[in-house]
Design an enzyme around this catalytic site. Structure first.
Site, PDB file in Angstrom:
ATOM      1  N   GLY A  76      22.940 -58.204 -18.107  1.00 21.84           N
ATOM      2  CA  GLY A  76      23.024 -59.571 -18.622  1.00 21.84           C
ATOM      3  C   GLY A  76      21.992 -59.827 -19.714  1.00 21.84           C
TER       4      GLY A  76
ATOM      5  CB  ILE B 234      28.271 -62.892 -10.923  1.00 23.83           C
ATOM      6  CG1 ILE B 234      26.894 -63.476 -10.608  1.00 23.83           C
ATOM      7  CG2 ILE B 234      28.531 -61.605 -10.173  1.00 23.83           C
ATOM      8  CD1 ILE B 234      26.781 -64.038  -9.188  1.00 23.83           C
ATOM      9  CG  ASP B 235      24.598 -65.575 -13.787  1.00 24.32           C
ATOM     10  OD1 ASP B 235      24.981 -65.823 -12.632  1.00 24.32           O
ATOM     11  OD2 ASP B 235      23.451 -65.181 -14.058  1.00 24.32           O
TER      12      ASP B 235
ATOM     13  NE  ARG C 245      29.233 -82.569  10.065  1.00 22.90           N
ATOM     14  CZ  ARG C 245      28.892 -81.700  10.982  1.00 22.90           C
ATOM     15  NH1 ARG C 245      29.207 -80.427  10.851  1.00 22.90           N
ATOM     16  NH2 ARG C 245      28.225 -82.090  12.049  1.00 22.90           N
TER      17      ARG C 245
ATOM     18  CB  SER D 157      19.984 -56.047 -19.133  1.00 21.72           C
ATOM     19  OG  SER D 157      19.934 -56.434 -17.784  1.00 21.72           O
TER      20      SER D 157
ATOM     21  CD  GLU E 119      37.308 -83.517  -2.256  1.00 26.41           C
ATOM     22  OE1 GLU E 119      36.479 -82.604  -2.107  1.00 26.41           O
ATOM     23  OE2 GLU E 119      38.461 -83.481  -1.770  1.00 26.41           O
TER      24      GLU E 119
ATOM     25  CD  GLN F 204      27.480 -67.655  -5.227  1.00 25.47           C
ATOM     26  OE1 GLN F 204      27.885 -68.342  -6.152  1.00 25.47           O
ATOM     27  NE2 GLN F 204      26.299 -67.862  -4.676  1.00 25.47           N
ATOM     28  NE  ARG F 205      23.233 -59.912  -7.584  1.00 26.31           N
ATOM     29  CZ  ARG F 205      21.952 -60.300  -7.529  1.00 26.31           C
ATOM     30  NH1 ARG F 205      21.567 -61.425  -8.079  1.00 26.31           N
ATOM     31  NH2 ARG F 205      21.055 -59.548  -6.960  1.00 26.31           N
TER      32      ARG F 205
HETATM   33  O1  F6P Z   1      22.120 -63.110 -12.842  1.00 31.56           O
HETATM   34  C1  F6P Z   1      22.828 -62.960 -11.681  1.00 31.56           C
HETATM   35  C2  F6P Z   1      22.223 -63.769 -10.568  1.00 31.56           C
HETATM   36  O2  F6P Z   1      22.976 -63.564  -9.412  1.00 31.56           O
HETATM   37  C3  F6P Z   1      22.080 -65.260 -10.862  1.00 31.56           C
HETATM   38  O3  F6P Z   1      23.264 -65.975 -10.667  1.00 31.56           O
HETATM   39  C4  F6P Z   1      20.980 -65.644  -9.923  1.00 31.56           C
HETATM   40  O4  F6P Z   1      20.278 -66.771 -10.397  1.00 31.56           O
HETATM   41  C5  F6P Z   1      20.091 -64.441  -9.917  1.00 31.56           C
HETATM   42  O5  F6P Z   1      20.905 -63.347 -10.312  1.00 31.56           O
HETATM   43  C6  F6P Z   1      19.442 -64.129  -8.605  1.00 31.56           C
HETATM   44  O6  F6P Z   1      18.641 -63.023  -8.796  1.00 31.56           O
HETATM   45  P1  F6P Z   1      17.884 -62.254  -7.642  1.00 31.56           P
HETATM   46  O7  F6P Z   1      18.900 -61.514  -6.837  1.00 31.56           O
HETATM   47  O8  F6P Z   1      16.956 -61.350  -8.363  1.00 31.56           O
HETATM   48  O9  F6P Z   1      17.191 -63.296  -6.838  1.00 31.56           O
END
Ligand code: F6P
Length: 349
Positions: free
Chosen positions: A116, A141-142, A177, A119, A202, A273-274
């Site tokens: 990213g 992922i961002d 909720r 890097s 929402e 998420q990663r």
């Molecule tokens: O850049 C990818 C990312 O997953 C971001 O969305 C998040 O802010 C960051 O890396 C988290 O990084 P680390 O795993 O080093 O805490």
């Protein structure tokens, strides 16, 4: 527009050696990209060394030979077979010099970095003292890099978020909720926007909304109240980007409970998420960009990132990828806000 030399005439580059590394936060599809780089390099008879643990691998001279056999089975795997890291040392010139010396000692002809913005900043610095071609491939992922519509890993992350929110919806509905779901994105709302639309959230808050903290809280309260008047017993899901100036999910939930007296549950999705199997879209993008990265090197490109814009492969200077601000999809943004406004309008009818 990019010319697919790779698919055209075969040029042999015997005795050439390139290096590759994955850096920063890993992203699903990085392995698919490594595989594609190795395949494309084989096509040109170029050998590939893989440096491990991001830029630390260059500093510590940790590498492996990346043969087709070593990488062929990895297309469906999340994470990165080369490992990754955030490398603080690479901010110090002495370590960058050490990395360049290691590349020279191994007679490396070019370097590809999958990662990213951080890097690519590192790659730009390295290229100022290491006089060989370097190419970046967008892997995060961002999705916050200028010069490509999508980055490798983004689509999978959105799928993961949508799957998680669908599950949260079940329990939110059962207990009527309000949930605040905190998603990654560092300082951009790409994941928040796509995922919140896909799961029918929402409300959504991300840095690009450009409301002041005060306005944002007022708007959230107005939406909750409008939605609750309309469907008293419904759940209410808000998606919030991490690092939002308004606070994290816990803080915003506490703020709302204090101000409107309604209990809110925060849920930080975090590093799930990663991870996971890359979706087909990420594998295809990774395969395309990996091959084009090798192709760019063969055709003499340097200090560029390969990306895809409107289905065309494009090259963008490394510095532009992190210095220029990539905009959210304006049409999608507008649709989302029209939908949010509809709730208020329906309520005032
Ligand atoms: O850049 C990818 C990312 O997953 C971001 O969305 C998040 O802010 C960051 O890396 C988290 O990084 P680390 O795993 O080093 O805490």
């Amino acid at each position: 527009m990019f010319n697919y030399a790779f698919l055209g005439t075969l040029r042999r580059c015997i005795d050439k050696k390139i290096a590759v590394l994955t850096s920063g936060g890993d992203a699903p599809g990085m392995n698919a990209c490594l595989r594609s780089i190795v395949l494309a390099a084989n096509h040109y008879s170029i050998s590939v060394l893989g440096f491990e643990h991001g830029y630390n691998g260059l500093i510590n001279n940790e590498f492996i030979e990346l043969s087709y056999a070593a990488i062929n089975q990895g297309i469906h795997l999340g994470g990165t077979l080369l490992k990754s890291a955030r490398c603080e040392k690479f901010h110090l010139p002495s370590y960058v010099e050490l990395a360049a010396n290691h590349l020279n000692a191994l007679d490396i002809d070019a370097l590809i970095v999958i990662g990213g913005d951080g890097s690519f900043r590192g790659l730009q610095v390295l290229s100022q003292i290491w006089n060989k071609p370097v190419i970046g491939v967008p892997g995060t992922i961002d999705n916050d890099l200028f010069g490509t519509d999508y980055t490798i890993g983004f689509h999978t992350a959105v799928e993961t978020v949508v799957g998680a929110i669908d599950k949260i919806r079940d329990t939110a509905d059962a207990l009527e909720r309000i949930f605040l779901v905190d998603v990654m994105g560092q300082h951009s709302g790409f994941i928040a926007l796509q995922a919140s639309i896909a799961c029918g959230a929402e409300f959504a808050m991300y840095p690009e909304s450009k409301l002041s903290e005060h306005q944002e809280i007022e708007e959230i309260i107005a939406h909750i109240e409008a939605a609750r008047k309309l469907h008293e017993k419904n759940s209410f899901i808000m998606v919030l980007t991490e690092n939002h100036p308004i606070g994290n999910a816990q803080q915003v939930a506490d703020m709302l409970t204090k101000q409107i007296g309604i209990e809110c549950r925060p849920c930080i999705l975090g590093h799930i998420q990663r991870g996971g199997t890359p979706c087909a879209q990420d594998r295809v993008l990774a395969t395309k960009l990996g091959a084009c990265a090798v192709d760019s090197l063969v055709s003499g490109k340097n200090k560029m990132m390969v990306g895809e814009v409107k289905n065309e492969i494009v090259l963008t200077s490394l510095t532009d990828t992190y210095e220029k601000k990539k905009q959210l999809d304006i049409a999608l943004f507008a649709i989302q806000h029209q939908l949010f406004d509809l709730v208020n309008e329906l309520n005032s009818d």
